[in-house]
Design a protein around this motif. Structure first.
Motif, PDB file in Angstrom:
ATOM      1  N   GLU A 176       0.430  -1.302  -0.075  1.00  0.00           N
ATOM      2  CA  GLU A 176      -0.262   0.030   0.527  1.00  0.00           C
ATOM      3  C   GLU A 176       0.730   1.132   0.148  1.00  0.00           C
ATOM      4  O   GLU A 176       0.354   2.236  -0.048  1.00  0.00           O
ATOM      5  CB  GLU A 176      -0.820  -0.007   1.278  1.00  0.00           C
ATOM      6  N   ALA A 177       2.261   1.257   0.756  1.00  0.00           N
ATOM      7  CA  ALA A 177       2.746   2.506   0.723  1.00  0.00           C
ATOM      8  C   ALA A 177       3.706   2.289  -0.481  1.00  0.00           C
ATOM      9  O   ALA A 177       3.846   3.611  -1.302  1.00  0.00           O
ATOM     10  CB  ALA A 177       3.956   2.069   1.748  1.00  0.00           C
ATOM     11  N   TYR A 178       4.199   1.521  -1.159  1.00  0.00           N
ATOM     12  CA  TYR A 178       5.041   1.822  -2.079  1.00  0.00           C
ATOM     13  C   TYR A 178       3.720   2.191  -3.440  1.00  0.00           C
ATOM     14  O   TYR A 178       4.029   2.813  -4.285  1.00  0.00           O
ATOM     15  CB  TYR A 178       5.386   0.456  -3.039  1.00  0.00           C
ATOM     16  N   ALA A 179       3.085   1.300  -3.531  1.00  0.00           N
ATOM     17  CA  ALA A 179       1.456   1.639  -4.612  1.00  0.00           C
ATOM     18  C   ALA A 179       1.104   3.988  -4.725  1.00  0.00           C
ATOM     19  O   ALA A 179       1.233   4.793  -5.525  1.00  0.00           O
ATOM     20  CB  ALA A 179       0.452   0.962  -4.562  1.00  0.00           C
ATOM     21  N   ALA A 180       1.082   3.580  -3.461  1.00  0.00           N
ATOM     22  CA  ALA A 180       0.999   5.425  -3.022  1.00  0.00           C
ATOM     23  C   ALA A 180       1.968   6.329  -3.644  1.00  0.00           C
ATOM     24  O   ALA A 180       1.763   7.638  -4.586  1.00  0.00           O
ATOM     25  CB  ALA A 180       0.481   5.406  -1.421  1.00  0.00           C
ATOM     26  N   TRP A 181       3.492   5.723  -3.051  1.00  0.00           N
ATOM     27  CA  TRP A 181       4.563   6.850  -3.205  1.00  0.00           C
ATOM     28  C   TRP A 181       4.479   6.329  -4.655  1.00  0.00           C
ATOM     29  O   TRP A 181       4.723   7.861  -5.422  1.00  0.00           O
ATOM     30  CB  TRP A 181       5.815   6.396  -3.032  1.00  0.00           C
ATOM     31  N   LEU A 182       4.232   5.336  -5.870  1.00  0.00           N
ATOM     32  CA  LEU A 182       4.766   5.261  -7.327  1.00  0.00           C
ATOM     33  C   LEU A 182       3.552   5.852  -7.646  1.00  0.00           C
ATOM     34  O   LEU A 182       4.280   6.527  -8.994  1.00  0.00           O
ATOM     35  CB  LEU A 182       4.424   3.858  -7.383  1.00  0.00           C
ATOM     36  N   ALA A 183       2.460   5.969  -7.308  1.00  0.00           N
ATOM     37  CA  ALA A 183       1.489   7.081  -8.203  1.00  0.00           C
ATOM     38  C   ALA A 183       1.468   8.583  -7.529  1.00  0.00           C
ATOM     39  O   ALA A 183       1.647   9.169  -8.882  1.00  0.00           O
ATOM     40  CB  ALA A 183      -0.255   6.804  -6.940  1.00  0.00           C
ATOM     41  N   GLY A 184       2.551   8.665  -6.595  1.00  0.00           N
ATOM     42  CA  GLY A 184       2.981  10.002  -6.522  1.00  0.00           C
ATOM     43  C   GLY A 184       2.869  10.693  -7.870  1.00  0.00           C
ATOM     44  O   GLY A 184       4.048  11.895  -7.928  1.00  0.00           O
ATOM     45  N   VAL A 185       4.601   9.469  -7.399  1.00  0.00           N
ATOM     46  CA  VAL A 185       5.527  10.284  -7.862  1.00  0.00           C
ATOM     47  C   VAL A 185       5.153  10.157  -9.775  1.00  0.00           C
ATOM     48  O   VAL A 185       5.599  11.089 -10.779  1.00  0.00           O
ATOM     49  CB  VAL A 185       7.225   9.257  -7.726  1.00  0.00           C
ATOM     50  N   THR A 186       4.588   9.694 -10.285  1.00  0.00           N
ATOM     51  CA  THR A 186       3.956   9.493 -11.930  1.00  0.00           C
ATOM     52  C   THR A 186       3.108  10.512 -12.001  1.00  0.00           C
ATOM     53  O   THR A 186       3.707  11.149 -13.086  1.00  0.00           O
ATOM     54  CB  THR A 186       3.216   8.186 -12.248  1.00  0.00           C
ATOM     55  N   SER A 187       3.052  11.141 -11.459  1.00  0.00           N
ATOM     56  CA  SER A 187       1.859  12.000 -10.793  1.00  0.00           C
ATOM     57  C   SER A 187       2.682  13.790 -11.277  1.00  0.00           C
ATOM     58  O   SER A 187       1.952  14.465 -11.598  1.00  0.00           O
ATOM     59  CB  SER A 187       0.608  12.498 -10.197  1.00  0.00           C
ATOM     60  N   LEU A 188       3.863  13.840 -11.204  1.00  0.00           N
ATOM     61  CA  LEU A 188       5.131  15.144 -11.501  1.00  0.00           C
ATOM     62  C   LEU A 188       4.665  15.834 -12.337  1.00  0.00           C
ATOM     63  O   LEU A 188       4.251  17.020 -11.968  1.00  0.00           O
ATOM     64  CB  LEU A 188       6.349  14.462 -10.581  1.00  0.00           C
ATOM     65  N   GLY A 189       5.503  14.930 -13.478  1.00  0.00           N
ATOM     66  CA  GLY A 189       5.879  15.588 -14.793  1.00  0.00           C
ATOM     67  C   GLY A 189       7.083  16.675 -14.226  1.00  0.00           C
ATOM     68  O   GLY A 189       7.219  16.692 -13.192  1.00  0.00           O
ATOM     69  N   ASP A 190       7.132  17.476 -15.700  1.00  0.00           N
ATOM     70  CA  ASP A 190       8.461  17.660 -15.473  1.00  0.00           C
ATOM     71  C   ASP A 190       8.153  19.696 -14.190  1.00  0.00           C
ATOM     72  O   ASP A 190       9.274  19.354 -13.951  1.00  0.00           O
ATOM     73  CB  ASP A 190       8.878  18.571 -16.872  1.00  0.00           C
TER      74      ASP A 190
END
Length: 218
Positions: free
Chosen positions: A157-171
């Protein structure tokens, strides 16, 4: 209040920021425009590829005996409340994480349970809370897992939330400052923090895999 990541975290983050010379300038600014590379994807995929192919599969089948196994006498572990052996013990549930401040020399060996808790709380969970608006997570109040299965669920759960956050960042997200949650690194770009978290997950995952190998060959 205590947080195990704080003392070593500052040097780790500083080093991580110096390894990418093209995307991270010495001024702490992140420049991805005009390069023709999707840095958000590259940074996320660096960790996620390893997660899918190595780190997470190496945790499959983890037993409670392995989870709590102490390979040497001098260890920090996740223990039932009231049974801690270290100078400090924190947690919001029936189990607590052990620590000491200052850290002894040599530092105790940490178990798989302890290392998973560090990944769940200090590496992923607290950063999801601080950087992506997730629920508050800290070492003092976290409900540490009393079984391997529960810990792996928390990790997923913690990893999935982190990955979702990172992939939302953009430049723009990669270039924005980390903010006050990262203390003296508040003005560093998020790209530096992502690199730091990637390295943290890679090396702690390798430690967990090694402990499993040692347990199997004890």
């Amino acid at each position: 209040m205590w947080a195990p990541r704080d003392k070593r975290h500052e040097r780790m983050l500083e080093v991580a920021g110096n390894v990418v010379h093209g995307g991270l300038r010495r001024t702490g600014r992140c420049d991805t425009a005009g390069v023709g590379i999707d840095w958000t994807h590259q940074l996320a995929e660096q960790l996620d590829r390893h997660w899918r192919r190595q780190l997470r599969p190496r945790c499959d089948g983890l037993t409670d005996a392995e989870y709590f196994w102490e390979p040497v006498a001098n260890t920090w572990n996740i223990r039932p409340r009231g049974q801690g052996r270290a100078a400090l013990a924190f947690g919001g549930g029936e189990f607590v994480i052990e620590y000491a401040d200052p850290e002894p020399r040599p530092a105790p060996v940490t178990t798989i349970a302890w290392r998973l808790a560090h990944l769940i709380v200090g590496v992923f969970g607290s950063r999801v809370a601080e950087q992506f608006g997730g629920p508050p997570v800290d070492y003092q109040t976290f409900p540490y897992a009393g079984t391997a299965a529960q810990a792996l669920q928390q990790l997923d759960e913690a990893y999935a939330a982190w990955l979702a956050g990172v992939t939302s960042l953009g430049d723009a997200g990669l270039a924005r400052p980390c903010g006050p949650a990262e203390g003296p690194f508040a003005e560093y770009p998020m790209a530096r923090l992502v690199l730091h978290i990637n390295r943290e997950a890679l090396h702690h995952g390798a430690e967990i895999a090694l402990l499993r190998d040692l347990y199997a060959n004890r």
